[in-house]
Design a protein around this motif. Structure first.
Motif, PDB file in Angstrom:
ATOM      1  N   ALA A  22      36.319  33.839  58.104  1.00  0.00           N
ATOM      2  CA  ALA A  22      35.148  33.302  57.403  1.00  0.00           C
ATOM      3  C   ALA A  22      34.223  32.568  58.354  1.00  0.00           C
ATOM      4  O   ALA A  22      33.650  31.537  58.015  1.00  0.00           O
ATOM      5  N   CYS A  27      31.245  35.988  57.279  1.00  0.00           N
ATOM      6  CA  CYS A  27      30.309  35.658  56.198  1.00  0.00           C
ATOM      7  C   CYS A  27      29.137  36.630  56.144  1.00  0.00           C
ATOM      8  O   CYS A  27      28.673  36.998  55.056  1.00  0.00           O
ATOM      9  N   GLU A  48      37.115  25.827  54.221  1.00  0.00           N
ATOM     10  CA  GLU A  48      35.797  26.307  53.817  1.00  0.00           C
ATOM     11  C   GLU A  48      35.271  27.282  54.865  1.00  0.00           C
ATOM     12  O   GLU A  48      35.699  27.241  56.028  1.00  0.00           O
ATOM     13  N   PRO A  49      34.332  28.156  54.501  1.00  0.00           N
ATOM     14  CA  PRO A  49      33.769  29.079  55.491  1.00  0.00           C
ATOM     15  C   PRO A  49      32.928  28.368  56.545  1.00  0.00           C
ATOM     16  O   PRO A  49      32.297  27.338  56.269  1.00  0.00           O
ATOM     17  N   GLY A  59      29.972  23.803  54.705  1.00  0.00           N
ATOM     18  CA  GLY A  59      30.729  25.025  54.438  1.00  0.00           C
ATOM     19  C   GLY A  59      30.991  25.203  52.953  1.00  0.00           C
ATOM     20  O   GLY A  59      30.950  26.319  52.430  1.00  0.00           O
ATOM     21  N   ARG A  60      31.233  24.088  52.269  1.00  0.00           N
ATOM     22  CA  ARG A  60      31.453  24.144  50.820  1.00  0.00           C
ATOM     23  C   ARG A  60      30.184  24.591  50.098  1.00  0.00           C
ATOM     24  O   ARG A  60      30.240  25.398  49.159  1.00  0.00           O
ATOM     25  N   ARG A  63      29.831  28.305  50.674  1.00  0.00           N
ATOM     26  CA  ARG A  63      30.762  29.083  49.839  1.00  0.00           C
ATOM     27  C   ARG A  63      30.226  29.225  48.421  1.00  0.00           C
ATOM     28  O   ARG A  63      30.303  30.311  47.825  1.00  0.00           O
ATOM     29  N   ARG A  64      29.679  28.159  47.881  1.00  0.00           N
ATOM     30  CA  ARG A  64      29.148  28.217  46.521  1.00  0.00           C
ATOM     31  C   ARG A  64      27.989  29.210  46.430  1.00  0.00           C
ATOM     32  O   ARG A  64      27.840  29.910  45.417  1.00  0.00           O
ATOM     33  N   HIS A  66      27.649  31.919  48.263  1.00  0.00           N
ATOM     34  CA  HIS A  66      28.278  33.244  48.272  1.00  0.00           C
ATOM     35  C   HIS A  66      28.908  33.565  46.924  1.00  0.00           C
ATOM     36  O   HIS A  66      28.755  34.685  46.409  1.00  0.00           O
ATOM     37  N   GLU A  67      29.612  32.596  46.366  1.00  0.00           N
ATOM     38  CA  GLU A  67      30.261  32.831  45.080  1.00  0.00           C
ATOM     39  C   GLU A  67      29.231  33.112  43.989  1.00  0.00           C
ATOM     40  O   GLU A  67      29.507  33.885  43.051  1.00  0.00           O
ATOM     41  N   PHE A  73      36.591  34.112  47.444  1.00  0.00           N
ATOM     42  CA  PHE A  73      37.191  33.495  48.619  1.00  0.00           C
ATOM     43  C   PHE A  73      38.644  33.132  48.339  1.00  0.00           C
ATOM     44  O   PHE A  73      38.967  32.603  47.275  1.00  0.00           O
ATOM     45  N   MET A  75      40.604  30.863  50.503  1.00  0.00           N
ATOM     46  CA  MET A  75      40.665  29.977  51.659  1.00  0.00           C
ATOM     47  C   MET A  75      42.044  29.327  51.744  1.00  0.00           C
ATOM     48  O   MET A  75      42.743  29.159  50.748  1.00  0.00           O
TER      49      MET A  75
END
Length: 284
Positions: A22, A27, A48-49, A59-60, A63-64, A66-67, A73, A75
């Motif tokens: 990640a 990513c 986190e990524p 990173g958090r 990730r959100r 991307h989600e 994910f 992780m």
């Protein structure tokens, strides 16, 4: 290029893509594959990524984002087995995997320099090629290392020698190394009048409709602070600053053109030298 072309031919609607790793490549591949209609799962051991590049807090946020586009994910997990179009993770769970992309980072290629015990050349090849602040290696006046393989101390961030794998490093290193070599050929050993090599690193990464733009070296920061925007404001722009004590050592923006412009405003502060550091010829 062959790997990229082969991967692109596999990305189509409904294909299950497993990305192992990640970081930057992981990513970016995840975003591209999801944009092509694939079902994407990212597996990585970090919390986190892109934590090595931007830290856990940003990173958090990433990730959100991307989600929000449908990327899944896993992780804190490792892949323990690949078989029959599936992956088994270290907790016993499984992921479908028609296509697997391994994006777990890279290692400097120093074997050709005789890495290993008993090499006898006196070079430190622990992580790339150890250089001094002028990119010279092994105390040799006419030998330098440049690019991703060069591990050098950047005076902006202390005496620790680090490799920097950003896209601009090869040309930035080469320009300074050339000046050092020319100074050496003219008898200037050490290269009096040349400031140590102390670039301001930068990188960017485009993922979906978001750009991640960094200036400085966030990884050396002791803490991250939100400078602009709000992390829970949906898809809005955010800018984080990374501090070593009270000194700003890195800035990362996530968002659109406005976020990138906001991050750019901190370049002057990032370019300032630490107290007591003198790059003038008399201070070298």
């Amino acid at each position: 290029m062959e790997d990229s072309a082969a991967l692109r031919s596999e990305l189509s609607d409904g294909v299950r893509v497993l990305v192992i790793g990640a970081g930057f490549i992981g990513c970016e591949v995840a975003a591209t594959a999801r944009g092509a209609g694939c079902e994407v799962t990212v597996v990585a051991p970090e919390t986190e990524p892109m934590t090595l590049a931007v830290g856990e807090e940003l990173g958090r946020v990433l990730r959100r984002r991307h989600e929000g586009h449908g990327v899944r994910f896993r992780m804190g997990r490792l892949v323990s087995e690949l078989a029959d179009e599936r992956a088994v993770l270290d907790d016993g769970s499984e992921c479908g995997a028609d296509v697997v992309v391994e994006a777990v980072g890279s290692l400097p290629n120093v074997e050709w320099l005789g890495a290993g015990e008993g090499a006898g050349h006196g070079l430190d090849l622990t992580d790339g090629v150890l250089c001094d602040a002028h990119l010279r290696i092994g105390g040799l006046p006419h030998a330098v290392a440049v690019g991703d393989v060069a591990r050098f101390p950047n005076a902006r961030y202390g005496a620790v020698a680090r490799r920097v794998e950003h896209w601009s490093m090869p040309t930035d290193c080469a320009k300074h190394a050339a000046r050092v070599l020319v100074a050496g050929l003219r008898g200037g050993i050490p290269p009096h009048g040349l400031a140590p090599f102390a670039p301001l690193p930068s990188f960017w990464s485009d993922q979906f409709d978001v750009r991640v733009q960094s200036f400085g070296l966030p990884g050396v920061g002791e803490q991250a602070r939100l400078l602009e925007g709000g992390p829970d404001s949906g898809g809005g722009d955010v800018v984080y600053g990374y501090f070593l004590g009270e000194r700003l050592v890195g800035v990362v923006a996530l968002g659109g053109a406005k976020a990138v412009a906001l991050a750019g405003r901190y370049r002057t502060e990032l370019m300032a030298l630490p107290d007591g550091l003198d790059f003038s010829p008399s201070g070298v």
